[in-house]
Design an enzyme around this catalytic site. Structure first.
Site, mmCIF file in Angstrom:
data_model
loop_
_atom_site.group_PDB
_atom_site.id
_atom_site.type_symbol
_atom_site.label_atom_id
_atom_site.label_comp_id
_atom_site.label_asym_id
_atom_site.label_seq_id
_atom_site.Cartn_x
_atom_site.Cartn_y
_atom_site.Cartn_z
ATOM 1 N N SER A 134 0.834 -1.205 0.000
ATOM 2 C CA SER A 134 0.000 0.000 0.000
ATOM 3 C C SER A 134 0.871 1.258 0.000
ATOM 4 O O SER A 134 1.553 1.523 -0.988
ATOM 5 C CB SER A 134 -0.966 -0.051 1.187
ATOM 6 O OG SER A 134 -1.992 0.920 1.054
ATOM 7 N N HIS A 170 -4.735 -1.557 -4.015
ATOM 8 C CA HIS A 170 -6.097 -1.960 -3.596
ATOM 9 C C HIS A 170 -7.092 -1.709 -4.727
ATOM 10 O O HIS A 170 -8.199 -1.221 -4.522
ATOM 11 C CB HIS A 170 -6.512 -1.204 -2.336
ATOM 12 C CG HIS A 170 -5.510 -1.245 -1.228
ATOM 13 N ND1 HIS A 170 -4.979 -2.423 -0.760
ATOM 14 C CD2 HIS A 170 -4.915 -0.250 -0.513
ATOM 15 C CE1 HIS A 170 -4.114 -2.158 0.213
ATOM 16 N NE2 HIS A 170 -4.050 -0.856 0.369
#
Length: 246
Positions: A134, A170
């Site tokens: 991330s 994501h």
């Protein structure tokens, strides 16, 4: 032992809930270690939790995850001060640097105060594998999409730029990320973007994308490029990595 050339593994995964522990290293993190080329001893892995404020409870969980994985873990804390005497020496002694997700905007600001951005570039060039999830993926690129500034996703465009692309993380679970990446590429805010569904990682040798890999079935990677005044997306099928026993 270090990787034979500068290597980055940028992911939307690498960690999962364990059977007896809160968290464990999954296949993407193990793949980053494999790419370091270490053998005959425990891999030296640095955990960098700047993006979550060096939360001590999570460092404890990662330490336990490293014990189970057989890694020799060194946490690097920058709050309230660096927890090591010589940051550069400590970073360069690692096989892999694993950067945790959280606030990429805060991560970049704190790293620059401590010149960790320059240190990590030297480590990358020396063959230390750089990896993370991330925010720990976006940081290696020109920028990407982030909720660092609030609930509404916004662009970040001042990341480290080791890789000359945008980055979308994501991609399959946060419905706002795909359209924002498309808009940012179409209007030139970001260059061609390399994006990952949860559980997918991208492997770079130097600045070249050489492979997409996954720890979860049915997931994809994506290249989003500008064509005229619009964005065009191409799917890249990742190679499935061996599962890590729970």
């Amino acid at each position: 032992m270090t990787a034979s050339e500068p290597t980055i593994v940028a992911t939307s995964g690498g960690l999962r809930v364990g059977e007896r522990t809160s968290v464990m290293f999954d296949a993407l993190a193990h793949h980053a270690v494999d790419l370091s080329g270490v053998h005959g001893r425990r891999p030296r892995v640095m955990y960098v939790g700047t993006a979550i404020g060096d939360a001590e409870h999570f460092t404890a969980r990662i330490t336990e995850a490293a014990r189970i994985a057989g890694f020799e873990l060194t946490p690097l804390h920058l709050f309230p001060m660096p927890n090591v005497e010589d940051i550069e020496e400590t970073v360069l002694a690692q096989d892999v640097v694993w950067v945790m997700g959280g606030s990429v905007a805060n991560l970049l600001a704190v790293w620059r105060v401590h010149r960790l951005d320059h240190i990590l570039r030297r480590a990358w060039q020396a063959g230390v594998v750089l990896s993370g999830v991330s925010a720990g993926s976006i940081c290696w690129f020109e920028g990407g999409t982030t909720d660092s500034f609030g609930p509404e996703l916004r662009p970040v465009t001042n990341a480290l730029g080791f890789l000359p692309y945008g980055n979308g993380v994501h991609y399959d679970v946060d419905e706002g990320r795909r359209p924002l990446i498309h808009r940012l590429v179409a209007d030139g805010t970001l260059p061609t973007a390399h994006c990952t569904d949860d559980g997918v990682g991208l492997v770079y040798r130097g600045t070249e994308l050489v492979e997409a890999v996954t720890e979860a079935p049915g997931k994809g990677a994506y290249l989003v490029r500008r064509e005229g005044d619009r964005a065009v997306e191409d799917r890249v099928e990742p190679r499935r990595l061996p599962s890590v026993p729970r």
